[in-house]
Design a protein around this motif. Structure first.
Motif, PDB file in Angstrom:
ATOM      1  N   ALA A 264      82.339  38.498  35.714  1.00  0.00           N
ATOM      2  CA  ALA A 264      82.326  38.209  34.268  1.00  0.00           C
ATOM      3  C   ALA A 264      80.956  37.761  33.809  1.00  0.00           C
ATOM      4  O   ALA A 264      80.690  36.586  33.100  1.00  0.00           O
ATOM      5  N   THR A 265      79.925  38.359  34.290  1.00  0.00           N
ATOM      6  CA  THR A 265      78.606  38.196  33.951  1.00  0.00           C
ATOM      7  C   THR A 265      78.357  38.453  32.471  1.00  0.00           C
ATOM      8  O   THR A 265      78.098  39.677  32.139  1.00  0.00           O
ATOM      9  N   PRO A 266      78.106  37.437  31.643  1.00  0.00           N
ATOM     10  CA  PRO A 266      78.004  37.903  30.182  1.00  0.00           C
ATOM     11  C   PRO A 266      76.808  38.189  29.658  1.00  0.00           C
ATOM     12  O   PRO A 266      76.272  37.603  28.701  1.00  0.00           O
ATOM     13  N   ILE A 267      76.385  39.233  30.115  1.00  0.00           N
ATOM     14  CA  ILE A 267      75.021  39.941  29.768  1.00  0.00           C
ATOM     15  C   ILE A 267      74.827  41.267  29.742  1.00  0.00           C
ATOM     16  O   ILE A 267      75.478  42.092  30.448  1.00  0.00           O
ATOM     17  N   TRP A 268      74.101  41.924  28.767  1.00  0.00           N
ATOM     18  CA  TRP A 268      73.813  43.200  28.624  1.00  0.00           C
ATOM     19  C   TRP A 268      72.505  43.503  29.018  1.00  0.00           C
ATOM     20  O   TRP A 268      71.499  42.786  28.791  1.00  0.00           O
ATOM     21  N   ALA A 269      72.093  44.348  29.780  1.00  0.00           N
ATOM     22  CA  ALA A 269      70.726  44.784  30.561  1.00  0.00           C
ATOM     23  C   ALA A 269      70.733  46.257  30.559  1.00  0.00           C
ATOM     24  O   ALA A 269      71.588  47.058  30.798  1.00  0.00           O
ATOM     25  N   GLY A 270      69.296  46.579  30.287  1.00  0.00           N
ATOM     26  CA  GLY A 270      69.154  47.862  30.051  1.00  0.00           C
ATOM     27  C   GLY A 270      67.412  48.312  30.418  1.00  0.00           C
ATOM     28  O   GLY A 270      66.707  47.113  29.844  1.00  0.00           O
ATOM     29  N   LEU A 271      67.143  49.496  30.612  1.00  0.00           N
ATOM     30  CA  LEU A 271      65.724  49.727  30.768  1.00  0.00           C
ATOM     31  C   LEU A 271      65.562  51.071  29.899  1.00  0.00           C
ATOM     32  O   LEU A 271      66.257  52.015  30.253  1.00  0.00           O
ATOM     33  N   GLY A 272      64.629  51.122  29.080  1.00  0.00           N
ATOM     34  CA  GLY A 272      64.791  52.572  28.239  1.00  0.00           C
ATOM     35  C   GLY A 272      63.267  52.849  28.097  1.00  0.00           C
ATOM     36  O   GLY A 272      62.261  52.080  28.355  1.00  0.00           O
ATOM     37  N   VAL A 273      62.714  54.348  28.344  1.00  0.00           N
ATOM     38  CA  VAL A 273      61.407  55.000  28.186  1.00  0.00           C
ATOM     39  C   VAL A 273      61.084  55.351  26.910  1.00  0.00           C
ATOM     40  O   VAL A 273      62.195  56.260  26.307  1.00  0.00           O
ATOM     41  N   LYS A 274      60.165  55.042  26.126  1.00  0.00           N
ATOM     42  CA  LYS A 274      59.954  55.331  24.771  1.00  0.00           C
ATOM     43  C   LYS A 274      59.397  57.100  24.823  1.00  0.00           C
ATOM     44  O   LYS A 274      58.763  57.553  25.667  1.00  0.00           O
ATOM     45  N   ARG A 275      59.966  57.587  24.044  1.00  0.00           N
ATOM     46  CA  ARG A 275      60.003  59.053  23.836  1.00  0.00           C
ATOM     47  C   ARG A 275      59.196  59.465  22.512  1.00  0.00           C
ATOM     48  O   ARG A 275      58.711  58.692  21.760  1.00  0.00           O
TER      49      ARG A 275
END
Length: 275
Positions: A264-275
């Protein structure tokens, strides 16, 4: 290393808990004070997985930076909401992979400034700088960053566990958009935030932090995805930090030996590349 910002007397305000120093408590650091440790204990009482969440977030950020400096070929990093230096630091990971990497750290906490001056030291081939500035003043950040970074070339903008501390009246989505608009196509956005849907048992924490003069507002998954508008999210998308490309052979966070409430790690995590 160079630094930009005020060099007058520093008001440390150690009588009030500060998010950067609470995070330092969870990571086992020593740059924290009784008020920070008391608040850390309150957080753990209401959200037992907090310390594990801090560790898994840290591991996510370093994995992502290793990917960015390696496979993605990024050589410039702008880290906002740096927090207390904790080895390995972002620049150490980036420069271990690509020694010529340039890293600019940004934070508004004077204690972070004092420690960063001493500990955020670059490799001889790269460069590391520190800006004392506030997330809510993106133009100041960009202006100061230009002394170290070439904003005409791709930059990785990283904000680990920062945005939920920003008062919604300060329009964090608009600030992130302003920062990303100033960066070229191919730049990357790394974000982790306190997740509203996953933060069971933590509802009263917002009131606890408000009493310390600090705004805490978790984000829903949809709200978090809005930060990535204009980017392509890399696989596996927006996930809990331990789910983002875990190291081969690493212990799974949900295993019995990983600790209580580990899944139950209460974190949203992500990595995006600008287009």
């Amino acid at each position: 290393m160079s630094s930009t910002g005020a060099r007058g007397p520093i008001d440390l305000r150690t009588d009030r808990a500060h998010p950067a120093r609470i995070y330092d408590v969870f990571l086992g650091g020593k740059t924290n004070y009784p008020a920070d440790r008391a608040m850390a204990a309150t957080v753990v009482e209401k959200m037992p997985s907090a310390q594990l969440a801090a560790r898994t977030n840290r591991e996510f950020v370093l994995r992502a930076v290793r990917y960015l400096a390696g496979e993605a070929g990024i050589r410039q990093f702008l880290d906002i909401g740096t927090g207390i230096p904790t080895s390995p630091n972002l620049h150490e990971v980036a420069q271990e992979t690509a020694p010529e990497s340039r890293v600019v750290y940004t934070d508004n906490d004077p204690i972070v400034l004092a420690h960063s001056r001493a500990l955020h030291v670059s490799s001889s081939a790269g460069r590391t700088a520190y800006i004392q500035a506030d997330f809510t003043d993106p133009d100041s950040i960009l202006t100061s960053a230009r002394s170290t970074l070439d904003l005409g070339q791709p930059v990785a903008l990283t904000m680990g566990l920062l945005l939920h501390w920003i008062d919604r009246k300060k329009q964090p989505h608009a600030v992130v958009r302003r920062l990303m608009d100033a960066l070229p196509v191919g730049s990357c956005l790394l974000i982790s935030v306190f997740a509203r849907e996953l933060a069971g048992g933590s509802a009263t924490l917002e009131d606890d932090f408000a009493a310390e003069g600090t705004s805490l507002r978790p984000f829903t998954r949809d709200e978090t995805l809005r930060f990535f508008d204009g980017t392509d999210l890399l696989d596996p998308g927006l996930v809990a930090p331990y789910q983002w490309r875990p190291d081969t052979g690493a212990q799974e966070i949900g295993s019995p030996d990983a600790g209580p409430d580990a899944s139950a790690t209460p974190i949203w995590a992500g990595l995006g590349v600008k287009r």
